[in-house]
Write an enzyme that holds these catalytic residues in place. Sequence first.
Site, mmCIF file in Angstrom:
data_model
loop_
_atom_site.group_PDB
_atom_site.id
_atom_site.type_symbol
_atom_site.label_atom_id
_atom_site.label_comp_id
_atom_site.label_asym_id
_atom_site.label_seq_id
_atom_site.Cartn_x
_atom_site.Cartn_y
_atom_site.Cartn_z
ATOM 1 N N HIS A 1 39.650 -93.063 -109.156
ATOM 2 C CA HIS A 1 40.288 -92.188 -110.145
ATOM 3 C C HIS A 1 40.161 -92.752 -111.560
ATOM 4 O O HIS A 1 40.513 -92.077 -112.532
ATOM 5 C CB HIS A 1 41.779 -92.001 -109.828
ATOM 6 C CG HIS A 1 42.077 -90.928 -108.829
ATOM 7 N ND1 HIS A 1 41.831 -91.067 -107.481
ATOM 8 C CD2 HIS A 1 42.623 -89.690 -108.979
ATOM 9 C CE1 HIS A 1 42.224 -89.979 -106.845
ATOM 10 N NE2 HIS A 1 42.705 -89.113 -107.733
ATOM 11 N N MET B 1 68.692 -105.439 -89.311
ATOM 12 C CA MET B 1 68.132 -106.626 -88.670
ATOM 13 C C MET B 1 67.970 -107.750 -89.687
ATOM 14 O O MET B 1 68.500 -108.841 -89.509
ATOM 15 C CB MET B 1 66.768 -106.312 -88.048
ATOM 16 C CG MET B 1 66.753 -105.300 -86.941
ATOM 17 S SD MET B 1 65.093 -105.245 -86.192
ATOM 18 C CE MET B 1 65.042 -103.584 -85.571
ATOM 19 N N GLU C 1 59.122 -97.897 -83.217
ATOM 20 C CA GLU C 1 59.268 -98.144 -84.656
ATOM 21 C C GLU C 1 57.905 -98.437 -85.285
ATOM 22 O O GLU C 1 57.573 -97.889 -86.350
ATOM 23 C CB GLU C 1 60.205 -99.327 -84.888
ATOM 24 C CG GLU C 1 60.299 -99.734 -86.351
ATOM 25 C CD GLU C 1 61.183 -100.954 -86.589
ATOM 26 O OE1 GLU C 1 61.220 -101.429 -87.728
ATOM 27 O OE2 GLU C 1 61.829 -101.414 -85.620
#
Length: 383
Positions: free
Chosen positions: A341, A128, A245
């Site tokens: 983290h 597309m 989609e």
Amino acid sequence: METDLYEADHEAYRETARAFVTREVVPNVERWGTDRQIDRETWKKAGAAGLVGLAVPEDYGGAGEPDYRFRFVLSEEIAAAGAASLQSAFGTNDDIVLGYLLNLAGPEQRERWLPGFASGETIAAIAMSEPAAGSDLRGIATTAVRDGDHWVLNGSKTFISNGITSDLVVVVTRTDPDAGSAGYSLFVVERDTPGFERGRKLDKIGLPGQDTAELFFQDARVPAANLLGELGGGLPALMQNLPRERMGIAVAAQCSAEAAFRWTLDYTRERTAFGKPLAAQQSVGFTLADLRTRIEVTRSYVDRCVRELNAGRLTPVDAAKAKWWATEMQWQVIDTGVQLHGGYGYMTEYPIARAFTDARVQRIYGGANEIMKEIISRDLVRG
């Protein structure tokens, strides 16, 4: 996480998916990133295990199972392994291209193309986006002109997922510049089509194992028999298939967020600071509570949309809501996970770091999230 979406058959399927991921995905994730593509053997093994092309009818070698909950299960297992590149590659085949073929392909086309989706031997792409046309599909400039028994395609596409490895490419073209929204058509371009060339494999900041490419069509001669659907029916076909989609992207986002949260929770429970686990620090605990709530609330909406998709009732507006909200939530969870983290969150040996770069595109492809808001707001204005 707890959900009432699944039944016994889905949990049995999970065992197959988990075994495949353990055997074929976990040992290869790093290699795919280095090679910058997923090898064909992985696709074929997924086909042999019944993990791709599940919706392909039995007459063409598939299971004839359209229930999207099976795709959700596979997405969860792939996300748990931090294999976002594989998630994207499989999603392009099953959540996007296969839908077009099932809805639009004639008997001869189905006979030619569907078996490979079930066996894993066919890798597909949809073209597309163009250098000057992204979310606004009416800006597409690639043309197709009839010449006897062929159509001649000219133009270029970019950011095409599976662009290098694909055997089939569904190409959106302009067939009548004077016909407005009825001037666009879809063609299936096969690998060795004269005049069809692949450009460079694009170097992305994330999803390194999922090949993305530029495609070029210079007087590419495509058989008239490869017209997909009706002449001039391109835009309606795109509108019909976009909800699935976008749900594929939303589901991938949800599964990624759930996996990232588990990694972060485990880390903060094990890592200590000031004499107690990070998770026991009030600021961290409150942050984790916020993330968990966002994940669970989003999951409820995504589950509802999957049920609507299965029933054939999912609207483009609701799919846009799911895609926008889930991908934003995914980003919040992963970005916060990196923060919690600490320095380790910036190290690529930790899955949270890889997820950080892999997730960024989720808010862009399938229609940028700003476009999702535009779709939702227009619906509100129309009343």
